[in-house]
Design an enzyme around this catalytic site. Structure first.
Site, PDB file in Angstrom:
ATOM      1  N   HIS A  67       0.733  -1.145   0.036  1.00 16.31           N
ATOM      2  CA  HIS A  67      -0.001   0.149  -0.049  1.00 16.31           C
ATOM      3  C   HIS A  67       0.885   1.223  -0.164  1.00 16.31           C
ATOM      4  CE1 HIS A  67      -3.115  -2.757   1.436  1.00 16.31           C
ATOM      5  NE2 HIS A  67      -2.385  -3.258   2.195  1.00 16.31           N
TER       6      HIS A  67
ATOM      7  N   SER B  54      15.517  20.130 -19.049  1.00 16.61           N
ATOM      8  CA  SER B  54      14.518  20.877 -19.172  1.00 16.61           C
ATOM      9  C   SER B  54      14.851  22.435 -19.975  1.00 16.61           C
ATOM     10  CB  SER B  54      13.840  21.589 -17.890  1.00 16.61           C
ATOM     11  OG  SER B  54      13.022  22.566 -18.135  1.00 16.61           O
TER      12      SER B  54
ATOM     13  N   LYS C 221      16.958  20.940 -13.921  1.00 10.57           N
ATOM     14  CA  LYS C 221      16.039  19.513 -14.152  1.00 10.57           C
ATOM     15  C   LYS C 221      17.040  18.487 -14.495  1.00 10.57           C
ATOM     16  CE  LYS C 221      12.472  18.747 -13.253  1.00 10.57           C
ATOM     17  NZ  LYS C 221      11.307  19.238 -13.975  1.00 10.57           N
TER      18      LYS C 221
END
Ligand code: ARG
Length: 481
Positions: A158, A279, A285
């Site tokens: 989970h 980017s 990035k």
């Protein structure tokens, strides 16, 4: 002036250009040209041996087909887009080369059995390529597992910290998933590997053909059993579309995991610069575009499966032109899947696994809580009761901002008198991992066993791929003799 279709005799005029444009499959089935010629070579050798056409015509056809093979190989074979498909192109070229004898090639066959045969031969190669690409990735996972038998990270259920596991255990999970995918492809390969040639249009043929001979010459295990089934059946396409979808889905969850594992929040891995992108606006990035594209290309592969099921669900026996639409989607799916598998291998083998960060995360989230319960079980507390005791201890830790292993023996004793000094060793992360010794468990001893199984399964598949590639090559050589 466009050439006439193979079936033009019954028609007063030629087809409209728009009819040709709409119905032509040449754009797609030109990819099967080599197999189309191979099928024809096997067919004509059989016609000759069974004395269905005269030897001298058969010999001319064989020579003409060999010329076509060399034209395909040197790139000089021209696809004539005024013709409707690859079968027609090859037959026209043959007649150009050898004259009217070329017209005898189509004795005892139809494009319906021809296309089914060509596609199976095309797919045999595509499947073997896909299986090799899967196994290359499986091999990559095994190597990561070999290097990280003792690197510990949190295992999740989970998406919550559950129990500590090793990186070896984690990546071997993918090795087994993908190993089953490869097995599935090879199972489908075996089922598909029967030869429809000689089923003719739908009912078989009146000529004394030898279907066993053509099947064997083309490397199939046997002829297909029923002529009507042979020309109407595309379940091999649907089955491969499923195999591809399942593999793509496995790759997609791996890709998803790589995306968030490389985020600043997780930072479990860092991808090599070579396999990331930047980017245009944000200079800092480093983006996991490959993984995102792998995930993004899954939809089209699953689309092929749905497409095939829907396309065939209402088709009456036997051949219907709808079936022409089976090739492009599966060809493209297998190609895109193989590309994704191929690029994933270096992404995985070059990424840095951030052991320190994994370790830091293992320390949090009470990941050794199950082990504390197991400890109590050893001290003769029933598991259910132990579960409750540990639950209370966890709550106490949360309230007091402590980890389980930071509690003093006195604090532990508030929850159970049976807890003693030996608890600290028992719930240390390394011991938690080491003790999971059951078959398939995460202990180094268990992952070593798993690795041996994964390697032997991988080697068995590599043997099959080698054998099948060799068989195809031998068939081609014999036909071209
Ligand atoms: N291009 C066709 C296909 O891919 C070949 C078979 C054509 N047969 C026919 N009866 N029109 O299915």
């Amino acid at each position: 002036m466009s050439k006439q279709a193979l079936w033009s005799g019954r028609f007063a005029g030629g087809m409209a250009e728009s009819t040709l444009d709409y119905t032509s499959s040449l754009d797609t089935d030109s990819a099967m040209v080599f197999f189309d010629v191979m099928g024809s070579l096997a067919h004509v050798r059989m016609l000759k041996k069974c004395r269905i056409i005269p030897d001298e015509d058969a010999d001319k056809i064989i020579e003409g087909l060999k010329t076509i093979v060399s034209e395909i190989e040197d790139g000089s074979f021209e696809f004539d887009y005024t013709l409707e498909d690859v079968h027609t192109c090859v037959e026209y070229r043959l007649t150009d080369l050898i004259g009217p004898a070329g017209g005898k090639l189509h004795t005892g066959r139809s494009r319906n059995d021809q296309v089914a045969t060509d596609f199976r031969m095309y797919l045999r190669e595509a499947v073997l390529d896909t299986v090799s690409a899967i196994d290359n990735l499986v091999d990559t996972f095994i190597k990561v597992a070999q290097d990280h038998g003792e690197t510990i990270l949190p295992g999740f259920t989970h998406m919550q910290h559950a129990q500590p596991v090793t990186v070896a255990q984690h990546y071997l999970a993918y090795a087994f998933k993908l190993g089953r995918d490869a097995d599935r492809f090879l199972d489908a390969y075996e089922r598909m590997n029967k030869c429809p040639l000689g089923a003719a249009a739908l009912a078989g043929t009146t000529y004394p053909i030898d279907r066993k001979m053509t099947a064997e010459a083309l490397g199939f295990t046997s002829p297909t059993e029923n002529s009507m089934d042979s020309v109407s059946d595309r379940d091999f396409v649907t089955e491969l579309a499923f195999c591809a979808s399942q593999t793509a889905v496995h790759l997609s969850s791996l890709a998803e995991e790589l995306v968030y594992w490389s985020s600043q929040e997780f930072a479990f891995i860092e991808m090599d610069d070579k396999y990331t992108t930047g980017s245009s606006i944000m200079p800092q990035k480093k983006n996991p575009d490959i993984a995102e594209l792998v995930r993004g290309r899954t939809g089209a592969v699953i689309g092929t499966l749905v497409n095939m099921l829907v396309m065939t669900k209402g088709l009456p026996l036997t051949y219907n032109r709808d079936l022409q639409e089976d090739k492009k989607p599966l060809m493209e799916s297998l190609e895109s899947l193989t590309q994704s598998l191929t690029i994933m291998a270096p992404v995985i083998s070059t990424m840095t696994i951030n052991k320190a960060r994994m370790r830091e995360c293992v320390e949090n989230g009470f990941i050794n809580a199950t082990d504390l319960a197991d400890y109590l079980v050893i001290k003769d507390v029933p598991f259910r009761e132990a579960h409750g005791i540990v639950g209370e201890a966890v709550r106490y830790c949360i309230d007091n901002d402590k980890k389980l292993e930071e509690l003093s023996v006195e604090e532990f004793k508030k929850f159970s008198e049976r807890i003693g000094d030996d608890v600290y060793d028992y719930i240390s992360i390394e011991r938690c991992v080491e003790r999971r010794n059951s078959i398939g468990g995460t202990s180094p001893a268990s992952t070593d066993e798993q690795m041996l199984i994964a390697i032997s399964e991988l080697m068995a598949r590599e043997d099959i791929v080698r054998q099948e590639n060799g068989l195809a090559e031998r068939c081609w050589n014999a036909l071209l003799e």
